[in-house]
Design an enzyme around this catalytic site. Structure first.
Site, PDB file in Angstrom:
ATOM      1  NE  ARG A 110      -0.874   7.203   9.842  1.00 46.43           N
ATOM      2  CZ  ARG A 110      -1.382   6.010   9.545  1.00 46.43           C
ATOM      3  NH1 ARG A 110      -2.656   5.772   9.713  1.00 46.43           N
ATOM      4  NH2 ARG A 110      -0.605   5.053   9.078  1.00 46.43           N
ATOM      5  CD  GLN A 139      -1.301   0.911  19.025  1.00 41.40           C
ATOM      6  OE1 GLN A 139      -0.906   0.880  20.175  1.00 41.40           O
ATOM      7  NE2 GLN A 139      -1.966  -0.104  18.491  1.00 41.40           N
ATOM      8  CG  ASP A 150       0.172  -0.615  14.024  1.00 43.37           C
ATOM      9  OD1 ASP A 150      -0.495  -0.080  13.126  1.00 43.37           O
ATOM     10  OD2 ASP A 150      -0.193  -0.656  15.223  1.00 43.37           O
ATOM     11  NE  ARG A 199      -2.777   4.444  12.883  1.00 43.86           N
ATOM     12  CZ  ARG A 199      -1.703   3.861  13.414  1.00 43.86           C
ATOM     13  NH1 ARG A 199      -1.052   4.443  14.423  1.00 43.86           N
ATOM     14  NH2 ARG A 199      -1.277   2.710  12.958  1.00 43.86           N
ATOM     15  CD  GLU A 215       7.907   2.077  -0.798  1.00 42.85           C
ATOM     16  OE1 GLU A 215       7.737   3.100  -1.474  1.00 42.85           O
ATOM     17  OE2 GLU A 215       8.837   1.969   0.029  1.00 42.85           O
ATOM     18  CE1 TYR A 228      -3.863   2.244   0.516  1.00 45.24           C
ATOM     19  CE2 TYR A 228      -2.759   3.047   2.490  1.00 45.24           C
ATOM     20  CZ  TYR A 228      -3.782   3.150   1.563  1.00 45.24           C
ATOM     21  OH  TYR A 228      -4.709   4.160   1.676  1.00 45.24           O
TER      22      TYR A 228
HETATM   23  N1  UDP Z   1      -6.050  -1.602  15.839  1.00 47.11           N
HETATM   24  C1  UDP Z   1      -6.444  -2.138  17.050  1.00 47.11           C
HETATM   25  N2  UDP Z   1      -7.460  -3.030  17.046  1.00 47.11           N
HETATM   26  C2  UDP Z   1      -8.131  -3.397  15.942  1.00 47.11           C
HETATM   27  C3  UDP Z   1      -7.744  -2.819  14.711  1.00 47.11           C
HETATM   28  C4  UDP Z   1      -6.696  -1.932  14.704  1.00 47.11           C
HETATM   29  O1  UDP Z   1      -5.883  -1.805  18.099  1.00 47.11           O
HETATM   30  O2  UDP Z   1      -9.075  -4.214  16.044  1.00 47.11           O
HETATM   31  C5  UDP Z   1      -4.929  -0.640  15.845  1.00 47.11           C
HETATM   32  C6  UDP Z   1      -3.888  -0.855  14.755  1.00 47.11           C
HETATM   33  O3  UDP Z   1      -2.903  -1.781  15.164  1.00 47.11           O
HETATM   34  C7  UDP Z   1      -3.345   0.545  14.620  1.00 47.11           C
HETATM   35  C8  UDP Z   1      -4.530   1.437  14.895  1.00 47.11           C
HETATM   36  O4  UDP Z   1      -5.464   0.625  15.601  1.00 47.11           O
HETATM   37  O5  UDP Z   1      -2.345   0.790  15.596  1.00 47.11           O
HETATM   38  C9  UDP Z   1      -5.192   1.962  13.641  1.00 47.11           C
HETATM   39  O6  UDP Z   1      -5.385   0.889  12.782  1.00 47.11           O
HETATM   40  P1  UDP Z   1      -6.369   0.922  11.551  1.00 47.11           P
HETATM   41  O7  UDP Z   1      -6.395  -0.460  10.976  1.00 47.11           O
HETATM   42  O8  UDP Z   1      -7.664   1.542  11.929  1.00 47.11           O
HETATM   43  O9  UDP Z   1      -5.714   1.919  10.500  1.00 47.11           O
HETATM   44  P2  UDP Z   1      -4.205   2.321  10.131  1.00 47.11           P
HETATM   45  O10 UDP Z   1      -4.040   3.668  10.711  1.00 47.11           O
HETATM   46  O11 UDP Z   1      -3.231   1.342  10.726  1.00 47.11           O
HETATM   47  O12 UDP Z   1      -4.202   2.284   8.655  1.00 47.11           O
END
Ligand code: UDP
Length: 312
Positions: free
Chosen positions: A278, A212, A274, A214, A150, A148
């Site tokens: 962000r 982590q 991961d 987001r 790259e 994704y």
């Molecule tokens: N994540 C989580 N539980 C889940 C799905 C994702 O803790 O059931 C975490 C994932 O490891 C990441 C964050 O939530 O750290 C955001 O993941 P997502 O798949 O929503 O999007 P990404 O930002 O990674 O594209």
């Protein structure tokens, strides 16, 4: 009347964009191969749009399907959740390369404006926080997510080259985590997973220690940003997202509270590569587009929870 092509218009973000474009009086054609998109996302628009079931990576099929003059092309076609692109690695790389080239060629032939939906994933696991557009990223070129990351980086390079080589009005946006109604439970991202698990009384799966972060943007805000970018003179790249940053553990607990759920939290392994943090720096979007998100995460989450309850 402006005639718009939306590649990936049957997807989550794409279908919200298509609705907004139709509401603004545009004539909209959607191209989607339905690998992750769904026809029912567009059901309420009925005959107001034209739907082409076609893979934009397939030059011949796309060339014969996309007929007539287009004034603008939005390219959102790509599996976008980690679960989907890990399931469809080659398709993801093809749509990010050939799909981008084929849609750019169509824009060139039509002298149309072009917008590539890129991603915050181009920053990889960032060592600069928050991420401004000038940050060139920290990406593993061969890890599982690279299909994704790259592909999107290649798509950006291709889009920037069409602008430089041919003077095409080709824009790049980098979309940060976005959520809202119509996210698929199966797409496996944190917000749809947490809401589904909380509503069903299942364990809420938090990856790693959940520290982590987001930064989460409500889809209606994002769509406004996408349309402003298309209407602007800017080529970007421009970050579009909400700087409201939250850890995944806090998000899981917040969703549990908002749904009134008694689900337990279960800690599961972190995916490879991961990103730890962000958060978009959106000064450029504010300066160039006069855009910033208007919906609080709480309001957005409540709308999304209501939508999930409706479709449970
Ligand atoms: N994540 C989580 N539980 C889940 C799905 C994702 O803790 O059931 C975490 C994932 O490891 C990441 C964050 O939530 O750290 C955001 O993941 P997502 O798949 O929503 O999007 P990404 O930002 O990674 O594209």
């Amino acid at each position: 009347m402006t005639r718009s092509l939306v590649a990936g218009g049957a997807g989550f973000v794409g279908s919200h964009l298509v609705e907004a474009l139709v509401a603004s009086g545009r004539q909209v054609v959607v191209a989607d191969n339905l690998c992750t998109g769904r026809r029912e996302n567009l059901a309420r628009l009925g005959a107001q749009i034209e739907f082409l079931e076609v893979d934009i990576s397939d030059e011949e099929a796309f060339g014969s399907a996309a007929r007539g003059q287009f004034d603008e092309i939005f390219n959102l076609a790509c599996p976008a959740s980690p679960i989907d692109y890990l399931r469809l690695p080659i398709q993801t790389m093809m749509v990010g390369s050939m799909g981008v080239k084929n849609t750019l060629d169509l824009a060139l032939a039509n002298n149309a404006r072009y917008l590539l939906a890129s991603t915050s994933e181009v920053y990889g696991d960032p060592q600069v926080h928050p991420q401004p557009e000038t940050y060139v990223g920290h990406v593993n070129p061969i890890g599982p997510r690279s299909v994704y990351d790259e592909a999107k980086r290649f798509g950006e390079a291709m889009t920037a080259s069409y602008h430089r080589e041919f003077g095409l009005d080709a824009k790049i946006i980098r979309i940060f985590n976005t959520f809202g109604p119509r996210m698929r439970v199966e797409d496996g991202r944190a917000i749809p997973n947490f809401i589904h698990q909380a509503l069903e009384g299942l364990q809420i799966t938090v990856a790693g220690d959940g520290l982590q972060t987001r930064s989460i943007c409500y889809v209606d805000d994002l769509v406004e940003g996408i349309i402003s970018m298309m209407n602007s003179d800017s080529q970007g790249p421009i970050n579009l997202g909400n700087p409201e940053e939250i850890s995944m553990l806090d998000l899981a607990q917040w969703i549990r509270d908002l749904t009134g759920s008694e689900s337990d939290i279960a800690f599961i392994p972190r995916p490879v590569d991961d990103p730890q943090v962000r958060k978009p720096d959106i000064s450029e979007a504010k300066r160039v587009l006069g855009w910033e998100p208007r919906t609080s995460a709480e309001t957005g989450l409540k709308h999304t929870i209501d939508d999930f309850k409706l479709h449970a």
